[in-house]
Write an enzyme that holds these catalytic residues in place. Structure first.
Site, PDB file in Angstrom:
ATOM      1  N   ILE A 102     -10.395  35.421  -1.393  1.00 52.49           N
ATOM      2  CA  ILE A 102      -9.094  34.732  -1.498  1.00 52.49           C
ATOM      3  C   ILE A 102      -8.298  35.298  -2.676  1.00 52.49           C
ATOM      4  CG2 ILE A 102      -7.945  32.497  -1.770  1.00 52.49           C
ATOM      5  CD1 ILE A 102     -10.541  31.205  -0.661  1.00 52.49           C
ATOM      6  N   ASP A 140     -12.143  39.753 -13.342  1.00 52.30           N
ATOM      7  CA  ASP A 140     -13.223  39.615 -12.353  1.00 52.30           C
ATOM      8  C   ASP A 140     -14.447  40.345 -12.884  1.00 52.30           C
ATOM      9  OD1 ASP A 140     -14.870  40.014  -9.909  1.00 52.30           O
ATOM     10  OD2 ASP A 140     -13.148  39.046  -8.943  1.00 52.30           O
ATOM     11  N   THR A 184     -12.148  23.292  -3.565  1.00 51.02           N
ATOM     12  CA  THR A 184     -12.534  23.235  -2.157  1.00 51.02           C
ATOM     13  C   THR A 184     -12.556  21.801  -1.640  1.00 51.02           C
ATOM     14  OG1 THR A 184     -14.461  23.529  -0.714  1.00 51.02           O
ATOM     15  CG2 THR A 184     -14.920  23.301  -3.032  1.00 51.02           C
ATOM     16  N   ASP A 185     -12.419  21.652  -0.328  1.00 54.38           N
ATOM     17  CA  ASP A 185     -12.537  20.316   0.273  1.00 54.38           C
ATOM     18  C   ASP A 185     -13.989  19.824   0.268  1.00 54.38           C
ATOM     19  OD1 ASP A 185     -13.607  22.010   2.225  1.00 54.38           O
ATOM     20  OD2 ASP A 185     -12.429  21.183   3.877  1.00 54.38           O
ATOM     21  N   GLU A 186     -14.943  20.744  -0.027  1.00 51.53           N
ATOM     22  CA  GLU A 186     -16.354  20.349   0.054  1.00 51.53           C
ATOM     23  C   GLU A 186     -16.728  19.336  -1.027  1.00 51.53           C
ATOM     24  OE1 GLU A 186     -19.071  23.552   0.972  1.00 51.53           O
ATOM     25  OE2 GLU A 186     -17.484  24.713   1.912  1.00 51.53           O
ATOM     26  N   TYR A 218     -23.387  24.031  -4.540  1.00 50.72           N
ATOM     27  CA  TYR A 218     -22.054  24.643  -4.612  1.00 50.72           C
ATOM     28  C   TYR A 218     -20.982  23.572  -4.790  1.00 50.72           C
ATOM     29  CZ  TYR A 218     -17.565  26.412  -2.893  1.00 50.72           C
ATOM     30  OH  TYR A 218     -16.219  26.701  -2.766  1.00 50.72           O
ATOM     31  N   LYS A 238     -18.457  22.717  -7.991  1.00 48.98           N
ATOM     32  CA  LYS A 238     -16.988  22.727  -7.889  1.00 48.98           C
ATOM     33  C   LYS A 238     -16.437  21.346  -8.276  1.00 48.98           C
ATOM     34  CE  LYS A 238     -14.528  25.542  -6.684  1.00 48.98           C
ATOM     35  NZ  LYS A 238     -13.852  26.658  -7.402  1.00 48.98           N
ATOM     36  N   ASN A 243     -11.571  29.003   4.580  1.00 47.34           N
ATOM     37  CA  ASN A 243     -10.669  30.134   4.825  1.00 47.34           C
ATOM     38  C   ASN A 243     -11.337  31.168   5.719  1.00 47.34           C
ATOM     39  OD1 ASN A 243      -8.521  30.693   1.973  1.00 47.34           O
ATOM     40  ND2 ASN A 243      -9.373  28.766   2.645  1.00 47.34           N
ATOM     41  N   TYR A 284     -26.727  27.738  12.845  1.00 48.65           N
ATOM     42  CA  TYR A 284     -27.615  26.742  12.243  1.00 48.65           C
ATOM     43  C   TYR A 284     -27.655  25.482  13.115  1.00 48.65           C
ATOM     44  CZ  TYR A 284     -27.085  29.493   7.887  1.00 48.65           C
ATOM     45  OH  TYR A 284     -27.065  30.485   6.931  1.00 48.65           O
ATOM     46  N   ASP A 291     -31.795  24.768  10.717  1.00 45.88           N
ATOM     47  CA  ASP A 291     -30.569  24.234  10.118  1.00 45.88           C
ATOM     48  C   ASP A 291     -30.568  24.450   8.604  1.00 45.88           C
ATOM     49  OD1 ASP A 291     -28.120  23.077  10.132  1.00 45.88           O
ATOM     50  OD2 ASP A 291     -28.774  21.104  10.855  1.00 45.88           O
ATOM     51  N   GLY A 311     -29.492  19.977   4.019  1.00 44.84           N
ATOM     52  CA  GLY A 311     -28.374  19.114   3.607  1.00 44.84           C
ATOM     53  C   GLY A 311     -27.047  19.510   4.234  1.00 44.84           C
TER      54      GLY A 311
HETATM   55  P1  NAD Z   1     -15.574  35.038  -3.366  1.00 42.46           P
HETATM   56  O1  NAD Z   1     -17.026  34.753  -3.554  1.00 42.46           O
HETATM   57  O2  NAD Z   1     -15.140  35.951  -2.276  1.00 42.46           O
HETATM   58  O3  NAD Z   1     -14.956  35.631  -4.723  1.00 42.46           O
HETATM   59  C1  NAD Z   1     -15.302  35.152  -5.981  1.00 42.46           C
HETATM   60  C2  NAD Z   1     -14.861  36.203  -7.018  1.00 42.46           C
HETATM   61  O4  NAD Z   1     -15.189  35.690  -8.324  1.00 42.46           O
HETATM   62  C3  NAD Z   1     -15.580  37.541  -6.876  1.00 42.46           C
HETATM   63  O5  NAD Z   1     -14.642  38.594  -6.954  1.00 42.46           O
HETATM   64  C4  NAD Z   1     -16.546  37.580  -8.046  1.00 42.46           C
HETATM   65  O6  NAD Z   1     -16.789  38.886  -8.528  1.00 42.46           O
HETATM   66  C5  NAD Z   1     -15.812  36.735  -9.075  1.00 42.46           C
HETATM   67  N1  NAD Z   1     -16.726  36.105 -10.026  1.00 42.46           N
HETATM   68  C6  NAD Z   1     -17.845  35.384  -9.749  1.00 42.46           C
HETATM   69  N2  NAD Z   1     -18.431  34.959 -10.883  1.00 42.46           N
HETATM   70  C7  NAD Z   1     -17.649  35.407 -11.901  1.00 42.46           C
HETATM   71  C8  NAD Z   1     -17.710  35.273 -13.316  1.00 42.46           C
HETATM   72  N3  NAD Z   1     -18.701  34.588 -13.902  1.00 42.46           N
HETATM   73  N4  NAD Z   1     -16.738  35.836 -14.056  1.00 42.46           N
HETATM   74  C9  NAD Z   1     -15.735  36.532 -13.472  1.00 42.46           C
HETATM   75  N5  NAD Z   1     -15.629  36.704 -12.146  1.00 42.46           N
HETATM   76  C10 NAD Z   1     -16.580  36.134 -11.364  1.00 42.46           C
HETATM   77  O7  NAD Z   1     -14.908  33.613  -3.246  1.00 42.46           O
HETATM   78  P2  NAD Z   1     -13.647  33.141  -2.366  1.00 42.46           P
HETATM   79  O8  NAD Z   1     -14.122  32.738  -1.033  1.00 42.46           O
HETATM   80  O9  NAD Z   1     -12.565  34.126  -2.494  1.00 42.46           O
HETATM   81  O10 NAD Z   1     -13.254  31.809  -3.149  1.00 42.46           O
HETATM   82  C11 NAD Z   1     -12.365  31.859  -4.264  1.00 42.46           C
HETATM   83  C12 NAD Z   1     -12.175  30.452  -4.807  1.00 42.46           C
HETATM   84  O11 NAD Z   1     -11.635  29.601  -3.806  1.00 42.46           O
HETATM   85  C13 NAD Z   1     -13.484  29.781  -5.273  1.00 42.46           C
HETATM   86  O12 NAD Z   1     -13.207  29.056  -6.444  1.00 42.46           O
HETATM   87  C14 NAD Z   1     -13.840  28.856  -4.124  1.00 42.46           C
HETATM   88  O13 NAD Z   1     -14.569  27.741  -4.582  1.00 42.46           O
HETATM   89  C15 NAD Z   1     -12.464  28.461  -3.609  1.00 42.46           C
HETATM   90  N6  NAD Z   1     -12.394  28.111  -2.177  1.00 42.46           N
HETATM   91  C16 NAD Z   1     -12.949  28.938  -1.234  1.00 42.46           C
HETATM   92  C17 NAD Z   1     -12.839  28.607   0.122  1.00 42.46           C
HETATM   93  C18 NAD Z   1     -13.368  29.513   1.205  1.00 42.46           C
HETATM   94  O14 NAD Z   1     -13.348  29.140   2.374  1.00 42.46           O
HETATM   95  N7  NAD Z   1     -13.849  30.705   0.896  1.00 42.46           N
HETATM   96  C19 NAD Z   1     -12.174  27.437   0.503  1.00 42.46           C
HETATM   97  C20 NAD Z   1     -11.640  26.613  -0.501  1.00 42.46           C
HETATM   98  C21 NAD Z   1     -11.745  26.971  -1.837  1.00 42.46           C
HETATM   99  P1  TYD Z   2     -19.892  29.070   5.841  1.00 43.54           P
HETATM  100  O1  TYD Z   2     -19.030  30.167   6.382  1.00 43.54           O
HETATM  101  O2  TYD Z   2     -21.085  29.426   5.025  1.00 43.54           O
HETATM  102  O3  TYD Z   2     -18.933  28.070   5.055  1.00 43.54           O
HETATM  103  P2  TYD Z   2     -19.242  26.568   4.483  1.00 43.54           P
HETATM  104  O4  TYD Z   2     -20.696  26.330   4.483  1.00 43.54           O
HETATM  105  O5  TYD Z   2     -18.692  26.659   3.087  1.00 43.54           O
HETATM  106  O6  TYD Z   2     -18.484  25.636   5.358  1.00 43.54           O
HETATM  107  O7  TYD Z   2     -20.409  28.208   7.072  1.00 43.54           O
HETATM  108  C1  TYD Z   2     -19.500  27.649   8.011  1.00 43.54           C
HETATM  109  C2  TYD Z   2     -20.317  26.845   9.000  1.00 43.54           C
HETATM  110  O8  TYD Z   2     -21.130  27.752   9.767  1.00 43.54           O
HETATM  111  C3  TYD Z   2     -21.295  25.867   8.358  1.00 43.54           C
HETATM  112  O9  TYD Z   2     -21.376  24.707   9.168  1.00 43.54           O
HETATM  113  C4  TYD Z   2     -22.618  26.611   8.369  1.00 43.54           C
HETATM  114  C5  TYD Z   2     -22.522  27.448   9.627  1.00 43.54           C
HETATM  115  N1  TYD Z   2     -23.246  28.740   9.599  1.00 43.54           N
HETATM  116  C6  TYD Z   2     -24.088  29.100  10.665  1.00 43.54           C
HETATM  117  O10 TYD Z   2     -24.252  28.343  11.625  1.00 43.54           O
HETATM  118  N2  TYD Z   2     -24.717  30.301  10.603  1.00 43.54           N
HETATM  119  C7  TYD Z   2     -24.567  31.159   9.560  1.00 43.54           C
HETATM  120  O11 TYD Z   2     -25.212  32.242   9.554  1.00 43.54           O
HETATM  121  C8  TYD Z   2     -23.692  30.794   8.489  1.00 43.54           C
HETATM  122  C9  TYD Z   2     -23.481  31.704   7.303  1.00 43.54           C
HETATM  123  C10 TYD Z   2     -23.039  29.572   8.551  1.00 43.54           C
END
Ligand code: NAD
Ligand code: TYD
Length: 351
Positions: A16, A37, A134-136, A159, A163, A189, A216, A289, A292
């Site tokens: 993101i 980063d 995150t919404d989690e 996780y 957060k 996302n 899962y 699965d 949790g």
């Molecule tokens: P990502 O894992 O793709 O990227 C995380 C980045 O943070 C990486 O580039 C990593 O190198 C850097 N990083 C990790 N630890 C670090 C540290 N100690 N110091 C400096 N840099 C560090 O994550 P993402 O999916 O892009 O998520 C970005 C943010 O958005 C996170 O805070 C996540 O909780 C939040 N978020 C993600 C989602 C999703 O669906 N992916 C949804 C809602 C919120």
């Molecule tokens: P994920 O992309 O890991 O996001 P989050 O757990 O943060 O929602 O998983 C999305 C959904 O897909 C979640 O219900 C777990 C499931 N999942 C699988 O069924 N198989 C997989 O290999 C992975 C990574 C996730």
């Protein structure tokens, strides 16, 4: 060159973060964007090749837990805003290694808050700390209901607990010190540059390689999916318009059961790859699965729509189609991120 604003974006080499960096660097040439980063397994500078030469873009490889480096960077660039995305972000990794989530997500956020407050010397006019969450943090829904900004926190994985803790710290700074913070909580996302440990990019990669698609449990869990470019545009909107102390939920009203989503993905990929209809679905494999495993996430994003006028720009089918096209057009990106450490992780997680 004198910049109008000097903004740190943490985690800008991640999924993101790279979309947020690209949007801010290209849309606001008068803003100086400093990407901090530490380039963990999830950080990848290949995500930013198209903008890395821009005059308003700067990269600092540093850990957000490193107080000395953070202080230096705040001073050197006269930082007046932070958009904080750096985090450990994968639930499965938090189950096998929770302490790295405590370290980066909680300690790292506390460190950044403390150093921003110190650097700004309690003179907060024109300053902003935007925490991306995150919404989690809200936990797991049953068959009905939506997460609103008032929903009580009930995180259930290491996780989401880490957060949630970081959100609490950000709010505590706002309430205690009138520190200028805003928070957003977004749903799942998907899109280009997504690391193939998460459901959608992992499945795209496995379909391409004719490998099993691990689902899962029974695939009944529900997630609410938003195209990453739309999340970046929501962050832009909130950064510029939100009042200090506000929280916004971001989502696309787009709930999918995992199994239905994977079937749609298989259908689209069969069409794009010229495979027989139904071929990729044969790869679906139900596996043990997740511990949790949260049943359902769904976001009520009416507040950001009503108050700030933000809405998603693409439908799920459009976004998914664009996402697949991006992976098909970038085989080298996929090849680079799925070598080495990835294979070790994958074999441990799925065998
Ligand atoms: P990502 O894992 O793709 O990227 C995380 C980045 O943070 C990486 O580039 C990593 O190198 C850097 N990083 C990790 N630890 C670090 C540290 N100690 N110091 C400096 N840099 C560090 O994550 P993402 O999916 O892009 O998520 C970005 C943010 O958005 C996170 O805070 C996540 O909780 C939040 N978020 C993600 C989602 C999703 O669906 N992916 C949804 C809602 C919120
Ligand atoms: P994920 O992309 O890991 O996001 P989050 O757990 O943060 O929602 O998983 C999305 C959904 O897909 C979640 O219900 C777990 C499931 N999942 C699988 O069924 N198989 C997989 O290999 C992975 C990574 C996730």
């Amino acid at each position: 060159m004198i910049f109008e604003r000097n903004i740190i974006i943490t985690g800008g080499a991640g999924f993101i973060g790279s979309h947020v960096v690209r949007l801010f660097v290209t849309k606001y040439p008068n803003y100086r964007i400093v990407n901090i980063d530490d380039l963990t397994y999830a950080g990848n500078l290949e995500n930013l090749l198209d903008i890395e030469a821009a005059e308003n873009y700067f990269f600092e490889k540093a850990n957000i837990c490193d107080a000395v480096r953070m202080r230096q960077i705040f001073e050197e660039y006269s930082i007046d805003a932070v958009i904080h995305l750096a985090a450990e972000s994968h639930v499965d990794r938090s189950i096998s290694n929770p302490l790295s989530f405590v370290q980066t997500n909680i300690v790292g956020t506390a460190n950044l808050l403390h150093i921003a407050k110190e650097a700004w010397q309690n003179a907060f006019d024109g300053k902003l700390f935007y925490h991306v969450s995150t919404d989690e943090v809200y936990g797991s829904l049953g068959d009905t209901g939506l997460f609103t900004e008032e929903t009580a926190y009930d995180p259930r994985s290491p996780y989401s607990a880490s957060k949630a803790a970081s959100d609490h710290l950000v709010r505590s700074f706002f309430h205690t010190y009138h520190f200028p913070a805003v928070i957003s909580n977004c749903s799942n996302n998907y899109g280009p540059n997504h690391f193939p440990e998460k459901l959608i990019p992992l499945s795209i990669n496995n379909i391409l390689n004719n490998k099993p698609l691990p689902i899962y449990g029974k695939g009944e869990n529900v997630r609410d999916w938003l195209y990453v470019v739309d999340h970046a545009s929501a962050i832009d909107t909130i950064y510029h318009q939100a009042a200090i102390g506000e929280t916004y939920n971001i989502g696309g009203h787009n709930e999918w059961k995992n199994i239905d989503l994977i079937r749609l993905l298989c259908k689209l990929m069969d069409e794009k790859l010229g495979r027989t209809a139904g071929a990729s679905e044969q790869l679906i494999t139900f596996v043990k699965d997740r511990a949790g495993h949260d049943l359902r996430y769904a976001i009520d994003s009416s507040k950001i729509q009503r108050e700030l006028g933000w809405t998603p720009s693409v439908t799920f089918e459009e976004g998914l189609s664009k996402t697949i096209d991006w992976y098909l057009a970038n085989p080298l990106w996929l090849e680079h991120v799925t070598s080495g450490d990835y294979l070790t992780y994958y074999n441990k997680q799925y065998h």
